[in-house]
Design a protein around this motif. Structure first.
Motif, PDB file in Angstrom:
ATOM      1  N   CYS A  53       8.670 -21.358   2.201  1.00  0.00           N
ATOM      2  CA  CYS A  53       7.464 -22.206   2.161  1.00  0.00           C
ATOM      3  C   CYS A  53       6.709 -22.106   0.836  1.00  0.00           C
ATOM      4  CB  CYS A  53       6.518 -21.835   3.294  1.00  0.00           C
ATOM      5  SG  CYS A  53       7.265 -22.082   4.888  1.00  0.00           S
ATOM      6  N   ALA A  54       6.713 -20.938   0.213  1.00  0.00           N
ATOM      7  CA  ALA A  54       5.881 -20.757  -0.977  1.00  0.00           C
ATOM      8  C   ALA A  54       6.701 -20.495  -2.240  1.00  0.00           C
ATOM      9  CB  ALA A  54       4.895 -19.613  -0.738  1.00  0.00           C
ATOM     10  N   GLY A  55       7.968 -20.140  -2.071  1.00  0.00           N
ATOM     11  CA  GLY A  55       8.833 -19.930  -3.228  1.00  0.00           C
ATOM     12  C   GLY A  55       8.899 -18.479  -3.678  1.00  0.00           C
ATOM     13  N   GLU A  56       9.908 -18.202  -4.488  1.00  0.00           N
ATOM     14  CA  GLU A  56      10.123 -16.819  -4.925  1.00  0.00           C
ATOM     15  C   GLU A  56       8.978 -16.305  -5.787  1.00  0.00           C
ATOM     16  OE1 GLU A  56      13.972 -15.839  -6.532  1.00  0.00           O
ATOM     17  OE2 GLU A  56      13.288 -13.837  -7.177  1.00  0.00           O
ATOM     18  N   ALA A  57       8.412 -17.184  -6.647  1.00  0.00           N
ATOM     19  CA  ALA A  57       7.339 -16.719  -7.547  1.00  0.00           C
ATOM     20  C   ALA A  57       6.145 -16.219  -6.738  1.00  0.00           C
ATOM     21  CB  ALA A  57       6.918 -17.842  -8.483  1.00  0.00           C
ATOM     22  N   ASP A  58       5.838 -16.917  -5.643  1.00  0.00           N
ATOM     23  CA  ASP A  58       4.735 -16.492  -4.778  1.00  0.00           C
ATOM     24  C   ASP A  58       5.063 -15.137  -4.141  1.00  0.00           C
ATOM     25  OD1 ASP A  58       2.213 -17.389  -3.084  1.00  0.00           O
ATOM     26  OD2 ASP A  58       3.677 -16.548  -1.681  1.00  0.00           O
ATOM     27  N   PHE A  59       6.308 -14.985  -3.693  1.00  0.00           N
ATOM     28  CA  PHE A  59       6.717 -13.689  -3.116  1.00  0.00           C
ATOM     29  C   PHE A  59       6.560 -12.574  -4.151  1.00  0.00           C
ATOM     30  CE2 PHE A  59       9.965 -10.406  -2.748  1.00  0.00           C
ATOM     31  CZ  PHE A  59       9.597  -9.852  -1.525  1.00  0.00           C
ATOM     32  N   ARG A  60       6.993 -12.840  -5.401  1.00  0.00           N
ATOM     33  CA  ARG A  60       6.919 -11.791  -6.447  1.00  0.00           C
ATOM     34  C   ARG A  60       5.464 -11.416  -6.730  1.00  0.00           C
ATOM     35  NH1 ARG A  60      11.581  -9.638  -5.743  1.00  0.00           N
ATOM     36  NH2 ARG A  60      13.254 -11.147  -5.911  1.00  0.00           N
ATOM     37  N   ALA A  61       4.565 -12.389  -6.698  1.00  0.00           N
ATOM     38  CA  ALA A  61       3.147 -12.081  -6.934  1.00  0.00           C
ATOM     39  C   ALA A  61       2.623 -11.187  -5.808  1.00  0.00           C
ATOM     40  CB  ALA A  61       2.336 -13.379  -7.008  1.00  0.00           C
ATOM     41  N   ARG A  62       3.012 -11.507  -4.573  1.00  0.00           N
ATOM     42  CA  ARG A  62       2.593 -10.680  -3.431  1.00  0.00           C
ATOM     43  C   ARG A  62       3.167  -9.267  -3.542  1.00  0.00           C
ATOM     44  NH1 ARG A  62       0.761 -13.700   1.010  1.00  0.00           N
ATOM     45  NH2 ARG A  62       0.939 -15.933   0.683  1.00  0.00           N
ATOM     46  N   GLU A  63       4.427  -9.216  -3.972  1.00  0.00           N
ATOM     47  CA  GLU A  63       5.108  -7.919  -4.094  1.00  0.00           C
ATOM     48  C   GLU A  63       4.400  -7.044  -5.130  1.00  0.00           C
ATOM     49  OE1 GLU A  63       9.178  -8.180  -5.735  1.00  0.00           O
ATOM     50  OE2 GLU A  63       9.763  -6.713  -4.206  1.00  0.00           O
ATOM     51  N   GLN A  64       4.039  -7.669  -6.267  1.00  0.00           N
ATOM     52  CA  GLN A  64       3.362  -6.900  -7.318  1.00  0.00           C
ATOM     53  C   GLN A  64       2.029  -6.369  -6.807  1.00  0.00           C
ATOM     54  OE1 GLN A  64       0.637  -7.098  -9.657  1.00  0.00           O
ATOM     55  NE2 GLN A  64       1.527  -5.303 -10.665  1.00  0.00           N
ATOM     56  N   ALA A  65       1.274  -7.229  -6.108  1.00  0.00           N
ATOM     57  CA  ALA A  65      -0.059  -6.826  -5.627  1.00  0.00           C
ATOM     58  C   ALA A  65       0.046  -5.714  -4.584  1.00  0.00           C
ATOM     59  CB  ALA A  65      -0.774  -8.047  -5.039  1.00  0.00           C
ATOM     60  N   VAL A  66       0.995  -5.849  -3.678  1.00  0.00           N
ATOM     61  CA  VAL A  66       1.159  -4.830  -2.629  1.00  0.00           C
ATOM     62  C   VAL A  66       1.563  -3.494  -3.257  1.00  0.00           C
ATOM     63  CG1 VAL A  66       2.757  -4.116  -0.790  1.00  0.00           C
ATOM     64  CG2 VAL A  66       1.567  -6.298  -0.630  1.00  0.00           C
ATOM     65  N   LEU A  67       2.485  -3.537  -4.204  1.00  0.00           N
ATOM     66  CA  LEU A  67       2.915  -2.272  -4.805  1.00  0.00           C
ATOM     67  C   LEU A  67       1.796  -1.624  -5.619  1.00  0.00           C
ATOM     68  CD1 LEU A  67       6.619  -3.041  -5.575  1.00  0.00           C
ATOM     69  CD2 LEU A  67       5.753  -1.100  -4.257  1.00  0.00           C
ATOM     70  N   ALA A  68       0.967  -2.437  -6.269  1.00  0.00           N
ATOM     71  CA  ALA A  68      -0.168  -1.868  -7.007  1.00  0.00           C
ATOM     72  C   ALA A  68      -1.078  -1.113  -6.038  1.00  0.00           C
ATOM     73  CB  ALA A  68      -0.934  -2.975  -7.728  1.00  0.00           C
ATOM     74  N   THR A  69      -1.293  -1.679  -4.856  1.00  0.00           N
ATOM     75  CA  THR A  69      -2.144  -1.014  -3.859  1.00  0.00           C
ATOM     76  C   THR A  69      -1.473   0.255  -3.327  1.00  0.00           C
ATOM     77  OG1 THR A  69      -2.987  -3.176  -3.193  1.00  0.00           O
ATOM     78  CG2 THR A  69      -3.378  -1.362  -1.669  1.00  0.00           C
ATOM     79  N   LEU A  70      -0.202   0.144  -2.962  1.00  0.00           N
ATOM     80  CA  LEU A  70       0.483   1.316  -2.394  1.00  0.00           C
ATOM     81  C   LEU A  70       0.555   2.461  -3.412  1.00  0.00           C
ATOM     82  CD1 LEU A  70       3.510  -0.189  -0.382  1.00  0.00           C
ATOM     83  CD2 LEU A  70       1.152   0.188   0.341  1.00  0.00           C
ATOM     84  N   LEU A  71       0.830   2.097  -4.665  1.00  0.00           N
ATOM     85  CA  LEU A  71       0.987   3.151  -5.686  1.00  0.00           C
ATOM     86  C   LEU A  71      -0.349   3.771  -6.087  1.00  0.00           C
ATOM     87  CD1 LEU A  71       3.770   1.388  -7.749  1.00  0.00           C
ATOM     88  CD2 LEU A  71       3.966   3.655  -6.692  1.00  0.00           C
ATOM     89  N   ALA A  72      -1.445   3.083  -5.791  1.00  0.00           N
ATOM     90  CA  ALA A  72      -2.766   3.656  -6.094  1.00  0.00           C
ATOM     91  C   ALA A  72      -3.062   4.842  -5.172  1.00  0.00           C
ATOM     92  CB  ALA A  72      -3.846   2.588  -5.949  1.00  0.00           C
ATOM     93  N   GLY A  73      -2.409   4.864  -4.014  1.00  0.00           N
ATOM     94  CA  GLY A  73      -2.585   5.978  -3.088  1.00  0.00           C
ATOM     95  C   GLY A  73      -1.751   7.171  -3.509  1.00  0.00           C
ATOM     96  N   GLU A  74      -1.776   8.220  -2.686  1.00  0.00           N
ATOM     97  CA  GLU A  74      -0.929   9.371  -2.990  1.00  0.00           C
ATOM     98  C   GLU A  74      -0.296   9.957  -1.737  1.00  0.00           C
ATOM     99  OE1 GLU A  74      -3.734  12.545  -4.469  1.00  0.00           O
ATOM    100  OE2 GLU A  74      -3.991  10.957  -5.976  1.00  0.00           O
ATOM    101  N   GLY A  75       0.692  10.804  -1.973  1.00  0.00           N
ATOM    102  CA  GLY A  75       1.333  11.506  -0.876  1.00  0.00           C
ATOM    103  C   GLY A  75       2.138  10.605   0.029  1.00  0.00           C
ATOM    104  N   THR A  76       2.665   9.539  -0.521  1.00  0.00           N
ATOM    105  CA  THR A  76       3.390   8.576   0.305  1.00  0.00           C
ATOM    106  C   THR A  76       4.809   8.376  -0.220  1.00  0.00           C
ATOM    107  OG1 THR A  76       1.299   7.433   0.688  1.00  0.00           O
ATOM    108  CG2 THR A  76       3.278   6.213   1.205  1.00  0.00           C
ATOM    109  N   VAL A  77       5.725   8.240   0.711  1.00  0.00           N
ATOM    110  CA  VAL A  77       7.076   7.810   0.345  1.00  0.00           C
ATOM    111  C   VAL A  77       7.083   6.288   0.471  1.00  0.00           C
ATOM    112  CG1 VAL A  77       9.529   7.915   0.901  1.00  0.00           C
ATOM    113  CG2 VAL A  77       8.097   9.955   1.219  1.00  0.00           C
ATOM    114  N   ILE A  78       7.462   5.619  -0.610  1.00  0.00           N
ATOM    115  CA  ILE A  78       7.395   4.155  -0.646  1.00  0.00           C
ATOM    116  C   ILE A  78       8.800   3.582  -0.872  1.00  0.00           C
ATOM    117  CG2 ILE A  78       6.427   2.137  -1.838  1.00  0.00           C
ATOM    118  CD1 ILE A  78       4.135   4.032  -2.802  1.00  0.00           C
ATOM    119  N   ALA A  79       9.215   2.703   0.048  1.00  0.00           N
ATOM    120  CA  ALA A  79      10.455   1.954  -0.166  1.00  0.00           C
ATOM    121  C   ALA A  79      10.079   0.613  -0.779  1.00  0.00           C
ATOM    122  CB  ALA A  79      11.179   1.747   1.158  1.00  0.00           C
ATOM    123  N   THR A  80      10.671   0.293  -1.916  1.00  0.00           N
ATOM    124  CA  THR A  80      10.378  -0.976  -2.594  1.00  0.00           C
ATOM    125  C   THR A  80      11.464  -1.998  -2.246  1.00  0.00           C
ATOM    126  OG1 THR A  80      11.660  -0.345  -4.530  1.00  0.00           O
ATOM    127  CG2 THR A  80       9.320   0.223  -4.544  1.00  0.00           C
ATOM    128  N   GLY A  81      11.205  -3.274  -2.504  1.00  0.00           N
ATOM    129  CA  GLY A  81      12.243  -4.288  -2.386  1.00  0.00           C
ATOM    130  C   GLY A  81      13.130  -4.234  -3.628  1.00  0.00           C
TER     131      GLY A  81
END
Ligand code: S3P
Length: 169
Positions: A53-81
Motif C-alpha cells: 500500500c505504501a511502498g518500500e521507501a515508506d517501509f524503510r523510513a519506518r524501519e529507520q525510525a523504529v531502529l533509532a528508538t530501539l537503539l536509544a534504549g539499553e540492555g536489549t537484544v534486537i533483531a533487525t530486518g
C-alpha cells in the motif's frame, strides 16, 4: 559481554535473527525486541501490506525510525530486518549503540529455509535465488561494516548457534 548498550543481530532473511535473538535474550536475561514486529505494531499492518500500500521507501523510513528508538534504549537484544543496514543513519547508530553480530547464511540454505515463506515481499518474484544473490552482493559489505562479530550459522540449528554464540559474547 561487550559494554555496548545493546546486542543487535543483523543478516539476511532466513539467517535466524529472530529465533536466535529471542533465545540469546533468554540466556542473558535481557529483553528481546524484533524491529519488524515493532514496525507492524506501530503501523497496525503487516510488512507485506505496508510494501503493497505504501511502498518500500515508506517501509524503510519506518524501519529507520523504529531502529533509532530501539537503539536509544539499553540492555536489549534486537533483531533487525535484513535491509536495515542499507540506511547510513542506521549503520551509524548500530555501530554506536550495539554490539553487532552478523549472522551469515549462504544462498542455497536461505532458499531452503524460506521455501514455504509467503510473508516477505522481496521474495514475491519468481527467481528467488537471483534476488537473494543480488541482495547479498550489495548488503554483505554493509553487514561487514557494522559487525563486531561475524558468525556463520552454516548447518547449525538455533540451539547450537545460541550455545556457541553464548560462549563468544
Ligand atoms: C527485508 C527483510 C525482512 C523484512 C522485510 C524486508 C529485507 O526481515 O524487514 O521483508 O529487505 O531484506 P527479515 O530479515 O527478518 O526477513
Amino acid at each position: 559481554m561487550n559494554p555496548a548498550p545493546n546486542l543487535v543481530l543483523v543478516g539476511p532473511m532466513g539467517s535466524g535473527k529472530s529465533s536466535i535473538g529471542r533465545r540469546l535474550a533468554e540466556r542473558f536475561g535481557l529483553a528481546f525486541l524484533d524491529a519488524d514486529r515493532e514496525i507492524e505494531a506501530q503501523a497496525g499492518a503487516s510488512i507485506a501490506t505496508i510494501f503493497e500500500c505504501a511502498g518500500e521507501a515508506d517501509f524503510r523510513a519506518r524501519e529507520q525510525a523504529v531502529l533509532a528508538t530501539l537503539l536509544a534504549g539499553e540492555g536489549t537484544v534486537i533483531a533487525t530486518g535484513g535491509g536495515a543496514v542499507v540506511d547510513p543513519r542506521t549503520r551509524r547508530l548500530l555501530r554506536e549503540r550495539g554490539f553487532v553480530v552478523h549472522l551469515h547464511i549462504d544462498v542455497p540454505r536461505q532458499l531452503q529455509r524460506l521455501a514455504r515463506d509467503r510473508t516477505r515481499p522481496l521474495l514475491a518474484a519468481d527467481d528467488r535465488e537471483q534476488v537473494l544473490r543480488r541482495l547479498a552482493e550489495t548488503r554483505d559489505p554493509l553487514y561487514a561494516e557494522v559487525a563486531d562479530l561475524r558468525f556463520d550459522t552454516a548447518s547449525m540449528n538455533a540451539n547450537d548457534t545460541v550455545a556457541r554464540l553464548g560462549h563468544l559474547l
